[in-house]
Each structure stands twice: as structure tokens, then as C-alpha cells.
Design a protein around this motif. Structure first.
Motif, mmCIF file in Angstrom:
data_model
loop_
_atom_site.group_PDB
_atom_site.id
_atom_site.type_symbol
_atom_site.label_atom_id
_atom_site.label_comp_id
_atom_site.label_asym_id
_atom_site.label_seq_id
_atom_site.Cartn_x
_atom_site.Cartn_y
_atom_site.Cartn_z
ATOM 1 N N ALA A 1 0.863 -1.185 0.000
ATOM 2 C CA ALA A 1 0.000 0.000 0.000
ATOM 3 C C ALA A 1 0.894 1.228 0.000
ATOM 4 N N GLY A 2 0.278 2.384 -0.179
ATOM 5 C CA GLY A 2 1.027 3.631 -0.199
ATOM 6 C C GLY A 2 1.221 4.206 1.185
ATOM 7 N N ALA A 3 1.959 5.326 1.245
ATOM 8 C CA ALA A 3 2.324 5.918 2.532
ATOM 9 C C ALA A 3 1.394 7.040 2.956
ATOM 10 N N ARG A 4 0.614 7.592 2.024
ATOM 11 C CA ARG A 4 -0.206 8.760 2.367
ATOM 12 C C ARG A 4 -1.300 8.413 3.371
ATOM 13 N N VAL A 5 -1.896 7.222 3.235
ATOM 14 C CA VAL A 5 -2.907 6.745 4.186
ATOM 15 C C VAL A 5 -2.523 5.322 4.573
ATOM 16 N N LEU A 6 -2.204 5.118 5.828
ATOM 17 C CA LEU A 6 -1.777 3.798 6.285
ATOM 18 C C LEU A 6 -2.994 2.974 6.717
ATOM 19 N N PRO A 7 -3.085 1.728 6.275
ATOM 20 C CA PRO A 7 -4.256 0.897 6.594
ATOM 21 C C PRO A 7 -4.140 0.234 7.968
ATOM 22 N N ALA B 1 2.123 13.981 5.049
ATOM 23 C CA ALA B 1 0.954 13.131 5.311
ATOM 24 C C ALA B 1 1.374 11.801 5.901
ATOM 25 N N ALA B 2 2.472 11.222 5.398
ATOM 26 C CA ALA B 2 2.929 9.929 5.913
ATOM 27 C C ALA B 2 3.335 10.040 7.377
ATOM 28 N N ILE B 3 4.036 11.115 7.721
ATOM 29 C CA ILE B 3 4.442 11.301 9.118
ATOM 30 C C ILE B 3 3.218 11.500 10.007
ATOM 31 N N ALA B 4 2.231 12.246 9.502
ATOM 32 C CA ALA B 4 0.991 12.421 10.275
ATOM 33 C C ALA B 4 0.312 11.072 10.505
ATOM 34 N N GLU B 5 0.334 10.211 9.501
ATOM 35 C CA GLU B 5 -0.259 8.875 9.650
ATOM 36 C C GLU B 5 0.509 8.033 10.664
ATOM 37 N N VAL B 6 1.817 8.144 10.645
ATOM 38 C CA VAL B 6 2.604 7.419 11.647
ATOM 39 C C VAL B 6 2.197 7.860 13.048
ATOM 40 N N GLY B 7 2.045 9.178 13.238
ATOM 41 C CA GLY B 7 1.614 9.685 14.541
ATOM 42 C C GLY B 7 0.256 9.151 14.943
ATOM 43 N N ARG B 8 -0.652 9.047 13.982
ATOM 44 C CA ARG B 8 -1.988 8.521 14.277
ATOM 45 C C ARG B 8 -1.931 7.061 14.694
#
Length: 510
Positions: free
Chosen positions: A399-405, A429-436
Motif C-alpha cells: 500500500a502507499g504511505a499517504r494513508v496507512l491501513p 501526510a505519511a508522518i501524520a499517519e505514523v503519529g496517528r
């Protein structure tokens, strides 16, 4: 040219460099460059200065010769693709450059800088290559030089085969060569010319970065590359039952509706919207239908079974020299291994290797935290195929990095090693997803690169045109990465910046 006929302003800036003490040589070289060149553009002093620079090149010691050779190459590139008075004046010194090159020590700093300079004279290709044949160049350096001296043949252009050197692409099979010509033939003449020029700047950028480092530091350390098996011997990953995903399925979420997933049948299914996601050979496709364009050149390259192995063997060690300024080998694989071991400190939950590539550093992650905790994650099947061959015990997600599943606060740690620069537009966006996705107390450990603060080194970095850097390579500023981490709710716990490497570990506060 007699010094008496030279504009005093021109003579002043040139002679300030050539007469500088050894301790001030680097500083005075920057002053000279600033007087003649401004971020890839020529100043009004450049054209009148070149004949004097060539004259001084014949007179000064080898260290100064190396710097002046780099300067001349940079000035010629400022006129590319249409040669002008600077190129003409610099070409007048070709006999001198070739004679100096013949007498320079093989592989030494002066030889490296002169090899960069003489790569800018395609009209003299045969003369230059005749001397090069005596120089004992590596296959990589030889083919970079040869490509720098080539002029575009519109009837049969070869595009996209220059990094890390044309030599590593020489073993393309017939199908790959036919594919090359099929996609190139669909381009317009303007597109072909633009891509050709980017490739030329890439080979000059590599040679120039090496030469500039050599001028100030001496002979670069040899690059240590691996090897790729023949196409018909590339290993394939084993089949794996879908229960390989079961230990981590509760962390995964549906890209379609954000519901939970369960292992079912031939793949993995959403328990809410019933969408089924395919899995095979231990690779689960959660790419949300956003497949790579099958007609895209880069996708076709990525389809090659050996591409993941090619990346690790050839592209990565050369990229570290370009992006990290690692020409002296100051950052070693053991340094990277040590950082991962010391700084990836997960809390409970899966440990994600984001943009894992072919798995070399996933192996280090497995050593640090245990295979039972690791999920490999990348956007490209060939990378995951290479990884699963190397580490068949690991589940892999495509999958891509912009939205992590992954669900909120479901991961114990995340690592992203030598990869953020591959998707620069998606990095915030990827770093924000990591934080989430991180659990409180979990760590995010990354290695990437910054643009050099030295404008000359920065110029050579930016002269590389890669798939994700079609406008020239643009790396990060450490302050930007730290701002994105803070925006994601992460606190920097450790950072190191040797050369233009960036090592950071951040933590999600409890």
C-alpha cells in the motif's frame, strides 16, 4: 591570454583563489565560484574569466588544479544544452586537460576532477575516450564518462538508464530492450530531448559530486556494491498460508471503510463492508485499488523480478554517496545497524517497516525486535517479493504511505529507513499517519537525507533526476522534518546529522 589584458576585477577573484594559503583554499574557492556562478546561472564575469582560469590551471599545484577543473565543468553546465562563449573558451584548453589527465595518478583526486571536466566535450568524444582508455577507469566511471560525451540520436535514443551508471543496465535482456524502445517511441521529440538532457545532467551530477568531494578531501573511498543473479535464477518467495497475517490482523483496517479485517478464504476481508483484499506469497494488497499505471515506464521497471535486488546491490550504495555526501564512507552499514538496534524501542504491538524496500534493513529490525513483531510494508510488488524471499517468515503489506491501513494507536513502533525521500510530496501526510497509528510510548525511527548547506554540493545533489524528483533531486531540511513530527504529536528523542544524513527517533508521548 596575457594577464595584463584581463579585467582587473576578473584577475582579482581568480588570483585570490590561486594565491590563497592552504588553510583558506576552500573558502577562497567559494568566493571565486560566487563571483562567476549563481546557483547554476553565469554571472557577467564568467565568460571573461574562463580563459584566465584555463591559463592558471596550467600553472598551479594539483590541489588548485582539481578545484579549477570542477569550476570549469560547472560553468559549462550553466550553458547546457546550447554551448556558448564559456564552453568555447573552456574547450580551448582541452589539450591541457588531457595532458594533465594522462599524467595524474590513477584514481587520485586530480584524475577524478579532470574526468568530470572532460566529460563535457562531446564534439571531442573520440579524443577524450582515447585518453580514458589509458586511465584504468572502473566500468561505472567509464560508462558515465562515455554517456556524458554522447549526443542524442533521435532515431534510437536510450533514456532512463544512467543511475547509478549505464554499466549496471548493460545486461538488459531482449524483452527489456524492446520495452525500452516501445515506450520511448511513444514520446514526442520534445519529450525525448528533455529526458535526454535530464539523464546527461544526472551523469554529470554524479561525476561532479565525486569530483568536488575529491578536490577538497582526496581520493573517494571505493563504493561497495553487491551483485544480482541472472534473470532466470532470481529466487521467488515461498507460498504462505494467509494465517501469516493473523497475528497482526487486529491492527489492520479496511482502506475502503476503515472497518476491521479478518483472515478469510484466499485473502483478507473487511468485517464491515465485506470488501476482500487479495493475498499471495505472503503479500497482502491493501493498495485501495490505486495500482501503478501498467503503461508507466517506472512501473514496468518495478515489475522486473530482479529490481528489488538491483536496488540493494547497486542503487542504494551509490545513492548514499550522492544524497548523504558519503564519498569517504564515514557512515557505514554497521553504523546504520547500530542505530536501528539502539533506537527502535517499541511498546506492545506490531512494528512496521514503512517503505521497507528489498528488506536489507528489515533484517536489522528483525534482529532488534524479533520476527514475530514485524510487518513489512511497501508500495511495490518487486520490493516485497525480494523481501519475502529474504525473510519468508514476515507478512508483507502492499500500500502507499499517504494513508496507512492501520487503526489508530495500533502500532508499537514504526521504522522508515532511507525512504522518505522516495515520496517527498507525501512525506508530511505519511508522518501524520505514523503519529496517528503509533501507540503512546511507541517510537518512529527514520533515516533520510538533507540538501547540503554548501551550495556547490547542493547543486550536484539537485542535478540528479529520479522518478520522484523530475525537477531535480530535492531532499529535506531537518527543521521541516522536525516540524512535521511535532505536528503529528511526536517528540524528537534523538537526532544525528553526519554529512547530509538525517537520523531521527521520535516518540509518541504517553
Amino acid at each position: 591570454m596575457s594577464v595584463s589584458t584581463v579585467d582587473p576585477a576578473v584577475a582579482g577573484v581568480v588570483d585570490a583563489f590561486t594565491g590563497a594559503s592552504a588553510g583558506r583554499l576552500g573558502e577562497e574557492f567559494h568566493h571565486l565560484v560566487d563571483a562567476l556562478w549563481d546557483d547554476g546561472e553565469l554571472t557577467t564575469l564568467a565568460a571573461p574569466a574562463v580563459p584566465l582560469v584555463v591559463e592558471r590551471l596550467a600553472e598551479v599545484d594539483d590541489e588548485r588544479k582539481g578545484y579549477l577543473a570542477v569550476l570549469l565543468g560547472m560553468l559549462i553546465e550553466a550553458e547546457y544544452p546550447e554551448p556558448g562563449p564559456v564552453t568555447t573558451a573552456a574547450r580551448a584548453g582541452l589539450d591541457l586537460y588531457l595532458d594533465l589527465w594522462r599524467r595524474a595518478a590513477n584514481g587520485g583526486a586530480l584524475s577524478v576532477t579532470l574526468a568530470y571536466l572532460v566529460a563535457h566535450f562531446p564534439a571531442d568524444r573520440e579524443r577524450v575516450l582515447a585518453v580514458a582508455a589509458e586511465r584504468g577507469l572502473t566500468a561505472d566511471d567509464w560508462t558515465r564518462l562515455e554517456r556524458g560525451l554522447q549526443e542524442l540520436d533521435p532515431a534510437r535514443p536510450v533514456i532512463g538508464r544512467v543511475f547509478p551508471s549505464p554499466a549496471v543496465w548493460a545486461l538488459m535482456d531482449n524483452d527489456e530492450q524492446a520495452f525500452d524502445q516501445s515506450w520511448i517511441s511513444a514520446l514526442s521529440a520534445e519529450q525525448i530531448a528533455a529526458n535526454w538532457q535530464k539523464d546527461t545532467r544526472t551523469v554529470w551530477g554524479h561525476a561532479g559530486a565525486k569530483a568536488y568531494w575529491a578536490a577538497g578531501n582526496g581520493t573517494p573511498a571505493p563504493v561497495v556494491t553487491g551483485s544480482v543473479p541472472p534473470r532466470d535464477q532470481v529466487p521467488t518467495p515461498p507460498e504462505s498460508p494467509n494465517d501469516i497475517f493473523a497475528p497482526h490482523v487486529t491492527a489492520l483496517r479496511c482502506p475502503n471503510c476503515q472497518g476491521g479485517l479478518e483472515v478469510a478464504g484466499g485473502g483478507v476481508r473487511c468485517v464491515s463492508c465485506a470488501v476482500e483484499y487479495p493475498a499471495g506469497k505472503g503479500i497482502l494488497n491493501l493498495s485501495e485499488g490505486a495500482q501503478n499505471n501498467p503503461g508507466d515506464f517506472l512501473y514496468k521497471l518495478a515489475e522486473l523480478p530482479s529490481m528489488g535486488l538491483f536496488y540493494e546491490a547497486y542503487a542504494r550504495p551509490n545513492f548514499l554517496r550522492i544524497a548523504g555526501g558519503n564519498w569517504g564512507g564515514q557512515v557505514t552499514p554497521e553504523d546504520e545497524r547500530r542505530y536501528i538496534t539502539e533506537h527502535v524501542t517499541p511498546v506492545d504491538g506490531p512494528v512496521l517497516d514503512l517503505a521497507c524496500g528489498a528488506g536489507r534493513w528489515t533484517e536489522m529490525l528483525v534482529e532488534a525486535v524479533g520476527a514475530e513483531r514485524v510487518i513489512a510494508y511497501d508500495a511495490y510488488v518487486p520490493m516485497l517479493t525480494a523481501l519475502r524471499t529474504r525473510l519468508p517468515q514476515l507478512p508483507a503489506v502492499m500500500a502507499g504511505a499517504r494513508v496507512l491501513p492501520f487503526h489508530d494507536e495500533s502500532l508499537g513502533a514504526v521504522m522508515c529507513w532511507n525512504a522518505l525521500q522516495a515520496f517527498p510530496a507525501d512525506t508530511p501526510a505519511a508522518i501524520a499517519e505514523v503519529g496517528r497509528c503509533l501507540k503512546p510510548g511507541g517510537t518512529f525511527t527514520l533515516m533520510t537525507f538533507s540538501m547540503a548547506s554548501d551550495p556547490i554540493a547542493r547543486y550536484f545533489q539537485a542535478s540528479h533526476y529520479f522518478p520522484g524528483h523530475q525537477e531535480g533531486m530535492r531532499l529535506f531540511e531537518p527543521a521541516d522534518i522536525k516540524r512535521w513530527l511535532a505536528d503529528a504529536g511526536l517528540t524528537v528523542r534523538h537526532e544525528a546529522t553526519p554529512g547530509t544524513f538525517i537520523f531521527i527517533t521520535a516518540e509518541k508521548p504517553l
